[in-house]
Design an enzyme around this catalytic site. Structure first.
Site, short mmCIF file in Angstrom:
data_model
loop_
_atom_site.label_atom_id
_atom_site.label_comp_id
_atom_site.label_asym_id
_atom_site.label_seq_id
_atom_site.Cartn_x
_atom_site.Cartn_y
_atom_site.Cartn_z
N GLU A 273 15.26 59.50 -12.10
CA GLU A 273 15.33 59.66 -10.65
C GLU A 273 14.83 58.43 -9.88
O GLU A 273 13.64 58.31 -9.59
CB GLU A 273 14.52 60.89 -10.20
N LYS B 120 19.47 61.26 -11.23
CA LYS B 120 19.15 61.97 -9.99
C LYS B 120 18.93 60.93 -8.90
O LYS B 120 17.81 60.46 -8.70
CB LYS B 120 17.91 62.84 -10.20
N SER C 209 17.74 65.93 -2.41
CA SER C 209 18.12 66.12 -1.01
C SER C 209 17.38 65.14 -0.10
O SER C 209 17.91 64.75 0.95
CB SER C 209 17.95 67.57 -0.56
P1 13P Z 1 14.10 67.01 -2.48
O1 13P Z 1 15.45 67.62 -2.75
O2 13P Z 1 13.25 67.82 -1.56
O3 13P Z 1 14.20 65.56 -2.12
O4 13P Z 1 13.30 67.08 -3.84
C1 13P Z 1 13.94 66.74 -5.02
C2 13P Z 1 12.97 66.17 -5.95
O5 13P Z 1 12.80 66.69 -7.03
C3 13P Z 1 12.23 64.97 -5.56
O6 13P Z 1 11.61 64.41 -6.70
#
Ligand code: 13P
Length: 342
Positions: free
Chosen positions: A177, A219, A261
């Site tokens: 991510e 991600k 998100s």
């Molecule tokens: P959000 O969708 O609230 O950005 O969170 C996703 C997430 O796992 C951030 O590490």
């Protein structure tokens, strides 16, 4: 390393019509979320809130996996079932956040590097024994006129790849991510360039550190206009820029892209994902791994009161269903209004 097994899990996490619930808020973050509804964050309020989400009837139709926090993977549902076992019994794959947060990057004013590599091999082994089948590590990058620096981009890419290699060795699918933050007045074009630089570094390091990307998921942020920008791109433009960026930098061997998100409204996050899937020709599954965009309406409906649990579950189920529709490009604002019985 059993790549076949990792690939199978990754593919199951992006099964048609399904996506991931990120419920791995750290103690600090969940406190912030609870503050918005005036609920004190205690071990028991956190447990009952997660219980509500995980026991939502029918959620498994739209949710393939849940990312848990260290405390949560050790907690139990009201009937005594450990959360990982409860999720598995519904056909939902348990996952775990394993990074220890983004900390100031030395000698780099305003930039962060994610920590948590020390002792990670041992922690992964324990999480696997507790039922986790995939993991998450989040790196963050701020956009200003001069940032992110190459130093920040490469330091985080290196750490992401070290994490991913350790996960694969331990038999866990790494969700990689890299989150380019959308705070700021920047244009969507600048967002595109920064995200491109970040993804180039991430896939270079993953390759150099021998990670088999067919057993990973990405991600990323969507490519958006900075939230403070006067000009806000709509779903079609977001789909154009995001897909162009991903196509140029993400290997086709990656089974799926599960967007975060990142502070978009729940409706925007659904509409943008839908616009991308409506194009129909991406080499990877395009799915969601939302935290706020899946939970916001449920949190608001709950208010920490047992008598609101059903309403909160209805709200969560509804958002999950909307995003499930967005997985196939079948979402339309009109279906938001349809009653969704739990
Ligand atoms: P959000 O969708 O609230 O950005 O969170 C996703 C997430 O796992 C951030 O590490």
């Amino acid at each position: 390393m059993d790549v076949g097994r990792l690939h199978e899990t990754a593919v199951a996490l992006v099964a048609e019509g399904k996506g991931i619930l990120a419920a791995d808020e750290s103690d600090g973050t969940i406190k912030k979320r609870f503050d918005t509804i005036g609920v004190e964050s205690t071990e028991e309020t956190r447990r009952s809130y997660r219980d509500l989400l995980f026991t939502t009837p029918g959620a498994e139709q739209c949710i393939s996996g849940v990312i848990l926090f260290d405390e949560t993977i050790r907690q139990r549902a009201a009937d005594g079932t450990p959360f990982p076992r409860l999720l598995e019994s519904k056909g939902i794959i348990p996952g775990i956040k394993v990074d220890r947060g983004a900390k100031p990057l030395a000698l780099a004013e305003g930039e962060k590097v994610t920590e948590g590599l020390d002792g990670l091999r041992g922690r992964l082994e324990e999480y696997r024994s507790l039922g986790a089948r995939f993991a998450k590590w989040r790196a963050t990058y701020s956009i200003t006129d001069t940032l992110p620096s190459d130093y920040c981009v490469w330091a985080n890419a290196h750490a992401l790849a070290r994490y991913a290699a350790l996960c694969q060795e331990a038999g866990l699918v790494p969700i990689v991510e890299p989150e380019v933050l959308m705070e700021g007045g920047h244009s969507i074009e600048r967002s595109y360039h920064v995200t491109s630089r970040v993804l180039t570094a991430v896939y270079t390091e993953l390759h150099d550190q021998r990670v088999d990307v067919s057993g990973t998921l990405l991600k990323p942020n969507m490519v958006l206009s900075g939230y403070q920008s006067a000009e806000q791109a709509g779903p079609e433009q977001v789909a154009d820029w995001t897909l162009r960026c991903l196509l140029a930098h993400v290997p086709a061997a990656v089974p799926g892209v599960v967007f975060l998100s990142g502070g978009q409204s729940d409706i925007d996050a659904t509409a943008n994902l839908n616009a991308m899937n409506a194009r129909g020709s991406a080499p990877w599954q395009l799915s969601f791994s939302y935290g706020r965009a899946l939970q916001a309406p449920a949190l608001k409906a709950w208010q920490g009161k047992p008598e609101n649990v059903e309403a909160a579950q209805r709200a969560f189920y509804h958002r999950a269903k909307m995003n499930s529709a967005a997985r196939t490009g079948m979402y339309a604002p009109e279906i938001e209004r349809e009653a969704v019985p739990v």
